[in-house]
Design a protein around this motif. Structure first.
Motif, PDB file in Angstrom:
ATOM      1  N   ALA A 299      15.109  51.222 -30.283  1.00  0.00           N
ATOM      2  CA  ALA A 299      15.444  49.826 -30.579  1.00  0.00           C
ATOM      3  C   ALA A 299      16.000  49.693 -31.994  1.00  0.00           C
ATOM      4  O   ALA A 299      16.963  48.958 -32.227  1.00  0.00           O
ATOM      5  CB  ALA A 299      14.228  48.935 -30.377  1.00  0.00           C
TER       6      ALA A 299
ATOM      7  N   TRP B 208      19.526  50.920 -31.973  1.00  0.00           N
ATOM      8  CA  TRP B 208      20.382  49.951 -31.276  1.00  0.00           C
ATOM      9  C   TRP B 208      20.709  48.789 -32.214  1.00  0.00           C
ATOM     10  O   TRP B 208      21.864  48.410 -32.363  1.00  0.00           O
ATOM     11  CB  TRP B 208      19.680  49.442 -30.013  1.00  0.00           C
ATOM     12  CG  TRP B 208      20.536  48.552 -29.188  1.00  0.00           C
ATOM     13  CD1 TRP B 208      20.737  47.214 -29.361  1.00  0.00           C
ATOM     14  CD2 TRP B 208      21.336  48.918 -28.059  1.00  0.00           C
ATOM     15  NE1 TRP B 208      21.603  46.729 -28.419  1.00  0.00           N
ATOM     16  CE2 TRP B 208      21.981  47.751 -27.612  1.00  0.00           C
ATOM     17  CE3 TRP B 208      21.543  50.116 -27.394  1.00  0.00           C
ATOM     18  CZ2 TRP B 208      22.833  47.763 -26.510  1.00  0.00           C
ATOM     19  CZ3 TRP B 208      22.397  50.118 -26.298  1.00  0.00           C
ATOM     20  CH2 TRP B 208      23.032  48.950 -25.871  1.00  0.00           C
ATOM     21  N   LYS B 209      19.676  48.260 -32.864  1.00  0.00           N
ATOM     22  CA  LYS B 209      19.853  47.136 -33.789  1.00  0.00           C
ATOM     23  C   LYS B 209      20.799  47.520 -34.921  1.00  0.00           C
ATOM     24  O   LYS B 209      21.703  46.761 -35.283  1.00  0.00           O
ATOM     25  CB  LYS B 209      18.498  46.709 -34.340  1.00  0.00           C
ATOM     26  CG  LYS B 209      18.574  45.564 -35.314  1.00  0.00           C
ATOM     27  CD  LYS B 209      17.202  45.239 -35.875  1.00  0.00           C
ATOM     28  CE  LYS B 209      17.342  44.157 -36.908  1.00  0.00           C
ATOM     29  NZ  LYS B 209      16.553  44.392 -38.070  1.00  0.00           N
ATOM     30  N   SER B 210      20.619  48.693 -35.478  1.00  0.00           N
ATOM     31  CA  SER B 210      21.463  49.169 -36.576  1.00  0.00           C
ATOM     32  C   SER B 210      22.915  49.339 -36.139  1.00  0.00           C
ATOM     33  O   SER B 210      23.838  48.940 -36.848  1.00  0.00           O
ATOM     34  CB  SER B 210      20.903  50.491 -37.098  1.00  0.00           C
ATOM     35  OG  SER B 210      21.717  51.008 -38.106  1.00  0.00           O
TER      36      SER B 210
ATOM     37  N   GLN C 277      21.141  40.416 -34.173  1.00  0.00           N
ATOM     38  CA  GLN C 277      20.325  41.084 -33.162  1.00  0.00           C
ATOM     39  C   GLN C 277      19.002  41.509 -33.802  1.00  0.00           C
ATOM     40  O   GLN C 277      18.988  42.242 -34.788  1.00  0.00           O
ATOM     41  CB  GLN C 277      21.049  42.302 -32.599  1.00  0.00           C
ATOM     42  CG  GLN C 277      20.267  42.934 -31.501  1.00  0.00           C
ATOM     43  CD  GLN C 277      21.128  43.302 -30.308  1.00  0.00           C
ATOM     44  OE1 GLN C 277      20.743  44.178 -29.596  1.00  0.00           O
ATOM     45  NE2 GLN C 277      22.232  42.673 -30.089  1.00  0.00           N
ATOM     46  N   THR C 278      17.916  41.040 -33.230  1.00  0.00           N
ATOM     47  CA  THR C 278      16.597  41.381 -33.754  1.00  0.00           C
ATOM     48  C   THR C 278      16.074  42.635 -33.063  1.00  0.00           C
ATOM     49  O   THR C 278      16.609  43.063 -32.037  1.00  0.00           O
ATOM     50  CB  THR C 278      15.603  40.238 -33.509  1.00  0.00           C
ATOM     51  OG1 THR C 278      15.430  40.087 -32.090  1.00  0.00           O
ATOM     52  CG2 THR C 278      16.074  38.931 -34.133  1.00  0.00           C
ATOM     53  N   GLU C 279      15.015  43.187 -33.621  1.00  0.00           N
ATOM     54  CA  GLU C 279      14.392  44.358 -33.003  1.00  0.00           C
ATOM     55  C   GLU C 279      13.859  44.001 -31.612  1.00  0.00           C
ATOM     56  O   GLU C 279      13.949  44.801 -30.683  1.00  0.00           O
ATOM     57  CB  GLU C 279      13.264  44.878 -33.890  1.00  0.00           C
ATOM     58  CG  GLU C 279      12.733  46.202 -33.431  1.00  0.00           C
ATOM     59  CD  GLU C 279      13.061  47.352 -34.349  1.00  0.00           C
ATOM     60  OE1 GLU C 279      12.687  48.476 -33.992  1.00  0.00           O
ATOM     61  OE2 GLU C 279      13.682  47.155 -35.393  1.00  0.00           O
TER      62      GLU C 279
ATOM     63  N   ALA D 184      16.707  44.034 -29.232  1.00  0.00           N
ATOM     64  CA  ALA D 184      17.086  45.430 -28.984  1.00  0.00           C
ATOM     65  C   ALA D 184      16.102  46.092 -28.027  1.00  0.00           C
ATOM     66  O   ALA D 184      16.508  46.830 -27.126  1.00  0.00           O
ATOM     67  CB  ALA D 184      17.160  46.198 -30.301  1.00  0.00           C
TER      68      ALA D 184
END
Length: 70
Positions: free
Chosen positions: A24, A27-29, A39-41, A44
């Motif tokens: 996650a 993905w967020k990064s 987009q938050t954790e 994600a």
């Protein structure tokens, strides 16, 4: 059907540590690098959860590829 070589390149962009899985946090990064700074954790985690067939909270290339071919 998606092109597997392009899918591998995209997967590698998301898999920051190169361990063969997208978390996650990765993905967020990756989404932030593409301009999605909101987009938050939790989001994600939800996105990965929809594609994570073995429920290990990580996305393997096979799961990523399968999700592209649904």
């Amino acid at each position: 059907m998606a092109d597997i070589e392009e899918a591998r390149k995209t997967f590698e962009q998301f898999d920051a540590d190169g361990d063969g899985f997208i978390t996650a946090a990765e993905w967020k990064s990756a989404m932030a690098r593409m301009g999605d700074f909101y987009q938050t954790e939790a989001v994600a985690e939800a996105v990965i959860g929809t594609k994570d067939t073995d429920a290990d909270k990580r996305l393997s290339f096979d799961e990523f590829w399968a999700s592209l071919n649904k």
